[in-house]
Design an enzyme around this catalytic site. Structure first.
Site, PDB file in Angstrom:
ATOM      1  N   CYS A 115       0.816  -1.227   0.000  1.00 28.35           N
ATOM      2  CA  CYS A 115       0.000   0.000   0.000  1.00 28.35           C
ATOM      3  C   CYS A 115       0.847   1.273   0.000  1.00 28.35           C
ATOM      4  CB  CYS A 115      -0.940  -0.004   1.193  1.00 28.35           C
ATOM      5  SG  CYS A 115      -1.807  -1.559   1.362  1.00 28.35           S
ATOM      6  N   HIS A 255      -3.825   6.516   2.794  1.00 26.59           N
ATOM      7  CA  HIS A 255      -4.145   5.238   2.160  1.00 26.59           C
ATOM      8  C   HIS A 255      -5.500   4.764   2.688  1.00 26.59           C
ATOM      9  CE1 HIS A 255      -4.232   1.187   0.893  1.00 26.59           C
ATOM     10  NE2 HIS A 255      -3.953   0.673   2.081  1.00 26.59           N
ATOM     11  N   ASN A 285     -10.130  -1.141  -0.474  1.00 21.93           N
ATOM     12  CA  ASN A 285      -8.676  -1.032  -0.359  1.00 21.93           C
ATOM     13  C   ASN A 285      -8.022  -1.496  -1.659  1.00 21.93           C
ATOM     14  OD1 ASN A 285      -5.953  -1.280   0.221  1.00 21.93           O
ATOM     15  ND2 ASN A 285      -6.248  -2.255   2.202  1.00 21.93           N
TER      16      ASN A 285
HETATM   17  O1  UT7 Z   1      -3.934  -2.050   3.467  1.00 22.54           O
HETATM   18  C1  UT7 Z   1      -2.893  -2.419   4.247  1.00 22.54           C
HETATM   19  C2  UT7 Z   1      -3.026  -2.857   5.550  1.00 22.54           C
HETATM   20  N1  UT7 Z   1      -4.243  -3.429   5.951  1.00 22.54           N
HETATM   21  C3  UT7 Z   1      -4.872  -2.900   6.973  1.00 22.54           C
HETATM   22  O2  UT7 Z   1      -4.492  -1.866   7.441  1.00 22.54           O
HETATM   23  C4  UT7 Z   1      -6.040  -3.648   7.551  1.00 22.54           C
HETATM   24  C5  UT7 Z   1      -5.972  -3.611   9.038  1.00 22.54           C
HETATM   25  N2  UT7 Z   1      -7.002  -4.353   9.713  1.00 22.54           N
HETATM   26  C6  UT7 Z   1      -8.320  -4.046   9.665  1.00 22.54           C
HETATM   27  O3  UT7 Z   1      -8.706  -3.142   8.963  1.00 22.54           O
HETATM   28  C7  UT7 Z   1      -9.254  -4.774  10.562  1.00 22.54           C
HETATM   29  O4  UT7 Z   1      -8.516  -5.558  11.474  1.00 22.54           O
HETATM   30  C8  UT7 Z   1     -10.270  -5.681   9.823  1.00 22.54           C
HETATM   31  C9  UT7 Z   1     -11.258  -4.832   9.064  1.00 22.54           C
HETATM   32  C10 UT7 Z   1      -9.542  -6.603   8.863  1.00 22.54           C
HETATM   33  C11 UT7 Z   1     -11.038  -6.509  10.827  1.00 22.54           C
HETATM   34  O5  UT7 Z   1     -11.693  -5.682  11.759  1.00 22.54           O
HETATM   35  P1  UT7 Z   1     -11.581  -5.963  13.314  1.00 22.54           P
HETATM   36  O6  UT7 Z   1     -12.402  -4.963  13.975  1.00 22.54           O
HETATM   37  O7  UT7 Z   1     -10.116  -6.009  13.648  1.00 22.54           O
HETATM   38  O8  UT7 Z   1     -12.269  -7.371  13.442  1.00 22.54           O
HETATM   39  P2  UT7 Z   1     -11.665  -8.696  14.038  1.00 22.54           P
HETATM   40  O9  UT7 Z   1     -10.671  -9.286  13.112  1.00 22.54           O
HETATM   41  O10 UT7 Z   1     -11.255  -8.470  15.462  1.00 22.54           O
HETATM   42  O11 UT7 Z   1     -12.951  -9.597  14.049  1.00 22.54           O
HETATM   43  C12 UT7 Z   1     -14.063  -9.319  14.912  1.00 22.54           C
HETATM   44  C13 UT7 Z   1     -15.148 -10.325  14.613  1.00 22.54           C
HETATM   45  C14 UT7 Z   1     -14.643 -11.771  14.604  1.00 22.54           C
HETATM   46  O12 UT7 Z   1     -15.650 -12.571  15.157  1.00 22.54           O
HETATM   47  P3  UT7 Z   1     -15.568 -13.067  16.694  1.00 22.54           P
HETATM   48  O13 UT7 Z   1     -14.287 -13.837  16.780  1.00 22.54           O
HETATM   49  O14 UT7 Z   1     -15.552 -11.821  17.502  1.00 22.54           O
HETATM   50  O15 UT7 Z   1     -16.796 -13.896  16.843  1.00 22.54           O
HETATM   51  C15 UT7 Z   1     -14.497 -12.084  13.141  1.00 22.54           C
HETATM   52  O16 UT7 Z   1     -14.639 -13.448  12.861  1.00 22.54           O
HETATM   53  O17 UT7 Z   1     -15.687 -10.084  13.308  1.00 22.54           O
HETATM   54  C16 UT7 Z   1     -15.665 -11.295  12.566  1.00 22.54           C
HETATM   55  N3  UT7 Z   1     -15.495 -10.962  11.157  1.00 22.54           N
HETATM   56  C17 UT7 Z   1     -16.538 -10.713  10.366  1.00 22.54           C
HETATM   57  N4  UT7 Z   1     -17.859 -10.708  10.592  1.00 22.54           N
HETATM   58  C18 UT7 Z   1     -18.669 -10.387   9.566  1.00 22.54           C
HETATM   59  C19 UT7 Z   1     -14.351 -10.836  10.446  1.00 22.54           C
HETATM   60  N5  UT7 Z   1     -14.637 -10.488   9.180  1.00 22.54           N
HETATM   61  C20 UT7 Z   1     -15.990 -10.408   9.093  1.00 22.54           C
HETATM   62  C21 UT7 Z   1     -16.882 -10.092   8.063  1.00 22.54           C
HETATM   63  N6  UT7 Z   1     -18.203 -10.078   8.345  1.00 22.54           N
HETATM   64  N7  UT7 Z   1     -16.468  -9.767   6.820  1.00 22.54           N
END
Ligand code: UT7
Length: 328
Positions: A115, A255, A285
């Site tokens: 990115c 970004h 993204n």
């Molecule tokens: O571009 C370069 C670098 N990339 C980034 O900067 C991305 C950085 N990371 C993020 O943007 C975030 O971590 C994400 C958007 C990828 C994820 O968001 P989060 O708030 O960190 O969610 P999480 O991974 O902690 O997941 C929370 C919950 C989980 O369920 P449980 O374990 O709490 O039951 C996941 O399984 O959300 C669940 N989950 C989803 N639920 C519905 C993960 N993806 C999804 C989804 N829809 N698409």
């Protein structure tokens, strides 16, 4: 840091026609519009056609930038493409773009900085321009991330998308310039955001394909935390080197990885909403293409003008991070 006397002579962008909505994704994986919107800020994203490769999108964006710069492809001297979704391992996507453009006199290469790729390309190209090696440079960020996404992984497939942005850089007489930049890398977190197979570490086998090791894997939580900190740190560094404060920034173009990361940087800098450009809701993204597309949009729509102080900040796989302060 001494300012680098270069300017964007023009910009261009290309977004594929097909729109994938959160509602469409609800039919593919166990997700919801509500989750995607609140956790990422994304509503829709663009998806390239099957036959459309990264270099095809790069070509479309570059064609516009070259035309707007009132140049012919033969006049282009340097082409740098930032991408992590190249057409092939080799030749470089830059070489494919060079061929399609008919930019016979250009040297072409790719930069893999995820990115941060567009800011890396900007800085590298600028160094060639101020040293007098080349008279102009075509920098491009282009990605077909949907070709390396695991469509069964709801944590990543809702985030990544396709598109391209381009710019023609030329030396300036000192009016427009890069006031300061900061580039950084930390390979120790490399495996937290990567495509594990296909390279020399894990060449393609039936097993790597079955295990979906040719698509993006991401430790989202870990990356999120580092992204928040690094975006602040790198932008602060660039501002300090440029001798500006957040109040001096006309527009910050971050970004577009996650609206919460963008908001965290905005709050840290105490910038009002209208000073931070956001299009993640429309495009998701697009990695190296994201800042390139956004810069073209604000330029095209007259949101920025010559003399404005523009901040750029990015963070991505590698890990890599980058920021720059431009006097546009
Ligand atoms: O571009 C370069 C670098 N990339 C980034 O900067 C991305 C950085 N990371 C993020 O943007 C975030 O971590 C994400 C958007 C990828 C994820 O968001 P989060 O708030 O960190 O969610 P999480 O991974 O902690 O997941 C929370 C919950 C989980 O369920 P449980 O374990 O709490 O039951 C996941 O399984 O959300 C669940 N989950 C989803 N639920 C519905 C993960 N993806 C999804 C989804 N829809 N698409």
């Amino acid at each position: 840091m001494a300012p680098i006397n270069i300017k964007f002579k023009s910009t261009g962008a290309y977004l594929p026609e097909r729109v994938l909505t959160n509602q469409d994704l609800e039919k593919i994986v166990d997700t919801s519009d509500e989750w995607i919107t609140t956790r990422t800020g994304i509503k829709t994203r663009r998806i390239a056609a099957d036959e459309e490769a990264t270099s095809d999108m790069a070509y479309e964006a570059a064609k516009i930038a070259i035309k707007r710069a009132d140049m012919s492809p033969e006049e282009v001297e340097l082409i740098i493409v930032g991408t992590i979704s190249p057409d092939m391992f080799f030749p470089s996507t830059g070489c494919f773009v060079q061929d399609r453009l008919g930019a016979k006199n250009a040297v072409a290469m790719d930069i893999n900085a995820a990115c941060s790729g567009y800011i890396y390309s900007l800085v590298i190209a600028s160094k060639f321009l101020v040293s007098g090696t080349y008279k102009n440079a075509l920098i491009i960020g282009s990605e077909k991330l949907t070709s390396i996404v695991n469509w069964e992984d709801r944590a990543t497939c809702v985030l990544f998308a396709d598109g391209a942005g381009a710019g023609i850089l030329v030396p300036s007489n000192g009016g427009s310039k890069i006031l300061a930049f900061d580039l950084g890398s930390d390979g120790s977190y490399g495996k937290d955001l990567c495509v594990p197979a296909g390279g020399s570490r894990n060449p393609a086998t039936k097993e790597t394909v079955d295990k979906k090791m040719h698509s993006i894997v991401m430790n989202g939580n870990a990356i999120f935390k580092i992204a928040v900190n690094k975006m602040r740190e790198t932008f602060n560094k660039s501002m300090a080197m440029a001798g500006v404060t957040a109040d001096d920034i006309t527009l910050l173009i971050p970004h577009q990885a996650n609206l919460r990361i963008i908001e965290s940087l905005r709050n840290f800098l105490k910038l009002p909403k209208e000073k931070v450009y956001v299009n993640i809701d429309r495009y998701g993204n697009t990695s190296a293409a994201s800042i390139a597309i956004a810069l073209n949009e604000v330029h095209e729509q007259g949101i920025i003008k010559r003399g404005d102080i523009i901040g750029l900040a990015a963070f991505g796989g590698g890990l890599t991070w980058a920021s720059a302060i431009l006097e546009f």
